[in-house]
Design an enzyme around this catalytic site. Structure first.
Site, mmCIF file in Angstrom:
data_model
loop_
_atom_site.group_PDB
_atom_site.id
_atom_site.type_symbol
_atom_site.label_atom_id
_atom_site.label_comp_id
_atom_site.label_asym_id
_atom_site.label_seq_id
_atom_site.Cartn_x
_atom_site.Cartn_y
_atom_site.Cartn_z
ATOM 1 C CG LEU A 298 -1.763 -1.203 1.464
ATOM 2 C CD1 LEU A 298 -2.358 -1.197 2.870
ATOM 3 C CD2 LEU A 298 -2.852 -1.239 0.408
ATOM 4 N N GLY B 287 17.546 13.914 -19.155
ATOM 5 C CA GLY B 287 17.831 15.040 -18.250
ATOM 6 C C GLY B 287 16.551 15.673 -17.750
ATOM 7 N N GLY B 288 15.513 14.835 -17.510
ATOM 8 C CA GLY B 288 14.272 15.323 -16.913
ATOM 9 C C GLY B 288 14.370 15.253 -15.398
ATOM 10 N N GLY C 257 11.312 8.833 -18.900
ATOM 11 C CA GLY C 257 9.871 8.994 -18.724
ATOM 12 C C GLY C 257 9.220 7.747 -18.160
ATOM 13 C CB ALA D 42 2.775 11.893 -5.331
ATOM 14 C CG HIS E 196 14.270 40.431 7.682
ATOM 15 N ND1 HIS E 196 14.829 40.248 6.435
ATOM 16 C CD2 HIS E 196 15.241 40.967 8.473
ATOM 17 C CE1 HIS E 196 16.084 40.681 6.476
ATOM 18 N NE2 HIS E 196 16.359 41.121 7.690
HETATM 19 P P1 NAI Z 1 10.772 13.271 -17.800
HETATM 20 O O1 NAI Z 1 9.745 13.283 -18.846
HETATM 21 O O2 NAI Z 1 10.812 14.333 -16.771
HETATM 22 O O3 NAI Z 1 12.229 13.276 -18.483
HETATM 23 C C1 NAI Z 1 12.631 12.341 -19.441
HETATM 24 C C2 NAI Z 1 13.720 12.965 -20.289
HETATM 25 O O4 NAI Z 1 14.297 11.956 -21.119
HETATM 26 C C3 NAI Z 1 13.201 14.056 -21.205
HETATM 27 O O5 NAI Z 1 13.913 15.246 -20.974
HETATM 28 C C4 NAI Z 1 13.418 13.489 -22.583
HETATM 29 O O6 NAI Z 1 13.729 14.466 -23.554
HETATM 30 C C5 NAI Z 1 14.597 12.544 -22.357
HETATM 31 N N1 NAI Z 1 14.710 11.524 -23.404
HETATM 32 C C6 NAI Z 1 13.708 10.754 -23.913
HETATM 33 N N2 NAI Z 1 14.190 9.968 -24.887
HETATM 34 C C7 NAI Z 1 15.517 10.213 -24.983
HETATM 35 C C8 NAI Z 1 16.569 9.710 -25.818
HETATM 36 N N3 NAI Z 1 16.336 8.787 -26.762
HETATM 37 N N4 NAI Z 1 17.832 10.171 -25.640
HETATM 38 C C9 NAI Z 1 18.060 11.126 -24.686
HETATM 39 N N5 NAI Z 1 17.104 11.647 -23.885
HETATM 40 C C10 NAI Z 1 15.852 11.193 -24.034
HETATM 41 O O7 NAI Z 1 10.697 11.804 -17.153
HETATM 42 P P2 NAI Z 1 11.474 11.186 -15.900
HETATM 43 O O8 NAI Z 1 12.560 12.072 -15.441
HETATM 44 O O9 NAI Z 1 11.815 9.794 -16.300
HETATM 45 O O10 NAI Z 1 10.355 11.169 -14.805
HETATM 46 C C11 NAI Z 1 9.163 10.416 -15.005
HETATM 47 C C12 NAI Z 1 7.985 11.045 -14.321
HETATM 48 O O11 NAI Z 1 8.108 10.956 -12.932
HETATM 49 C C13 NAI Z 1 7.846 12.508 -14.671
HETATM 50 O O12 NAI Z 1 6.580 12.731 -15.203
HETATM 51 C C14 NAI Z 1 8.029 13.230 -13.404
HETATM 52 O O13 NAI Z 1 7.119 14.288 -13.292
HETATM 53 C C15 NAI Z 1 7.816 12.185 -12.330
HETATM 54 N N6 NAI Z 1 8.750 12.469 -11.241
HETATM 55 C C16 NAI Z 1 8.544 13.573 -10.485
HETATM 56 C C17 NAI Z 1 9.439 13.917 -9.497
HETATM 57 C C18 NAI Z 1 9.215 15.177 -8.730
HETATM 58 O O14 NAI Z 1 8.132 15.735 -8.782
HETATM 59 N N7 NAI Z 1 10.197 15.680 -7.999
HETATM 60 C C19 NAI Z 1 10.616 13.110 -9.206
HETATM 61 C C20 NAI Z 1 10.761 12.021 -10.109
HETATM 62 C C21 NAI Z 1 9.845 11.714 -11.071
#
Ligand code: NAI
Length: 462
Positions: free
Chosen positions: A42, A180-181, A266, A314, A439
């Protein structure tokens, strides 16, 4: 032969992650009977394999960096090393405490927990291990998984996902981070702080490409300073095994070698083989299509969380879960404004943002209708005490409300709540400028930025 009956409930929820369990808790508060089905623990990805353990690692990383930099505060300390067993015990302890709390809450609310893999076998029925659970309403909340790329095989050892990365019992000597996401920059941040040599490979022209361009540039500057390598604008082509790890090739033929490669390109929706399409639910590239009330258009079936197209966060899942529970209870809640969802990347430096980027605002309203203001944290007392660099960028509609707030620097995540209130109230900078901030705090930086945008800067130039 008919299957044994697991019972009939007001709501049967498939998936007990952030979306599913939030729906269960709110529904129980509203006196609805609930069956909550999950094949794993859960709490789902966020609690066990995502937000919480990652942020614990990021905090340990911050402690490591602070120790390294302690001299600048006149404190003599030396970073002797990273004990991954100790880091993991801390991380797992945080998860275990929260998990226990969540189990207690669900139990207290008399929610029927059904462990096992469920499948939608009729519009009102989910089957688990041969037992049928019937719901006057059904909520699909099956979340997401780490995607990979065609031909890129995740073996869990050299080519890993964030799930494997969270369980590593050592700090890799070197790592390639593919993507680099959000996940990519967070893990790059952790591993660098723990002493690894890190290279990020990103196909788009910049890191955290969904953020405002100036924010991306600031993260890139900070990463350069931290000696985190990154190569942007060239898609990944292939990976090969080497004697000690992996070699990745990007478009143009350039190669990078490292001990491990983290795939962070992603997350995909977990909707395959669950009976959704057979019951008439529309999927688009695997995502469940709903209307703005999160109804699938089939029977009384709703969907929440990462399987619904949009930000995979989340807190969006929580909100959607609450929304659907209230909808089912007949409270007619207001639809969720997707643009009003705060976003935080917990790397060093942190990125926190609300609303539209400058580019999106200009696209939507026309370039001449938009003004921006950047407030440098150099003018903020608390940020100077913390010795953090960064800025807050405001995007406004001329003679209108604030459309976007974008922040980069240490601890900016803690400011996003105020940014969210300002954004959701469609406040004018002149109104926000009246608010008094304690402050010295970093919140003051937001106040100062708004003062400046309202034409009355205190510690800044407009
Ligand atoms: P993301 O969509 O943020 O980043 C994936 C990156 O991979 C993109 O910049 C994309 O251009 C790149 N990419 C895709 N194919 C590629 C290729 N062939 N070669 C090089 N680069 C490539 O997805 P990520 O970082 O995997 O996160 C997944 C999900 O989890 C997101 O939707 C995110 O919002 C969520 N998440 C949120 C967090 C937070 O709120 N702090 C922390 C971790 C994840």
């Amino acid at each position: 032969m008919s299957q044994p009956n697991g019972g009939t409930f007001d709501i049967v929820i498939l998936g007990a992650g952030s979306g599913g369990y939030a729906a269960a808790l709110r529904a129980a508060e509203l006196n609805l009977s609930v069956a909550l089905i999950d094949k794993a623990e859960l709490g789902g990805t966020c609690l066990h394999r995502g937000c919480i353990p990652t942020k614990a690692l990021l905090h340990a990383a911050e402690v490591a960096e602070q120790t390294r930099e302690s001299e600048q505060f006149g404190v003599k300390a030396e970073l002797v090393g990273i004990d991954m067993a100790g880091v993991n015990a801390y991380k797992d302890g945080v998860v275990a405490r929260l998990y226990k709390g969540l189990q207690g809450l669900l139990k207290q609310d008399k929610i029927t927990i059904v462990p096992g893999a469920g499948k939608l076998v009729a519009q009102d029925t989910v089957e688990v291990d041969g037992k049928r659970y019937t719901g006057r309403n059904v909520i699909l909340a099956t979340g997401s998984y780490s995607r990979s790329l065609p031909g890129l095989e995740v073996d869990g050892k050299r080519v890993i996902t964030s799930e494997h990365a969270l369980k590593l019992d050592r700090v890799p000597s070197s790592a390639i981070v593919l993507g680099g996401g959000v996940i990519g920059v967070e893990f790059a941040s952790v591993w660098k702080a723990f002493g690894a040599d890190v290279t990020i490979l990103e196909a788009l022209p910049r890191l955290v490409a969904a953020e405002d361009e100036e924010i991306s540039k600031a993260v890139e500057r900070a990463f350069r300073k931290r000696k985190i390598n990154f190569k942007v604008g060239k898609p990944f082509e292939k990976v090969e095994h080497t004697a000690n790890g992996v070699r990745a090739t990007i478009a143009g033929g350039e190669t990078v070698e490292a001990e491990v490669l983290l795939v962070a390109v992603g997350r995909g929706p977990t909707t395959a083989d669950l009976g959704y399409e057979q019951q008439g639910i529309t999927l688009d590239r695997g995502f469940v299509i709903t209307n703005e009330r999160l109804h699938t258009g089939v029977g009384n079936i709703y969907a929440v969380g990462d399987i619904v197209p949009g930000l995979q966060l989340a807190h969006r899942g929580f909100q959607q879960g609450i929304f659907v529970a209230e909808e089912i209870a007949g409270l007619r809640p207001a639809p969720i404004d997707e643009a009003g969802i705060p976003r935080v990347t917990y790397s060093d430096p942190e990125v926190a943002s609300m609303g539209l980027t400058e580019a999106k605002a200009k696209e939507q309203y026309g370039a001449d209708k938009i003004s921006t203001y950047n407030y440098n944290l150099g003018g903020n007392g608390k940020s100077q005490i913390l010795k953090t660099a960064g800025f807050i960028k405001l995007v406004r509609l001329n003679d209108g409300p604030v459309l976007g707030v974008h922040m980069v620097g240490a601890r900016m995540s803690e400011l996003v709540g105020e940014a969210q209130l300002i954004y959701n109230w469609e406040a004018f900078p002149e109104e926000v400028a009246q608010l008094i901030h304690a402050h010295p705090t970093q919140n003051e930086a937001l106040g100062e930025a708004f003062l400046a945008l309202a034409g009355k800067p205190l510690h800044a130039h407009s």
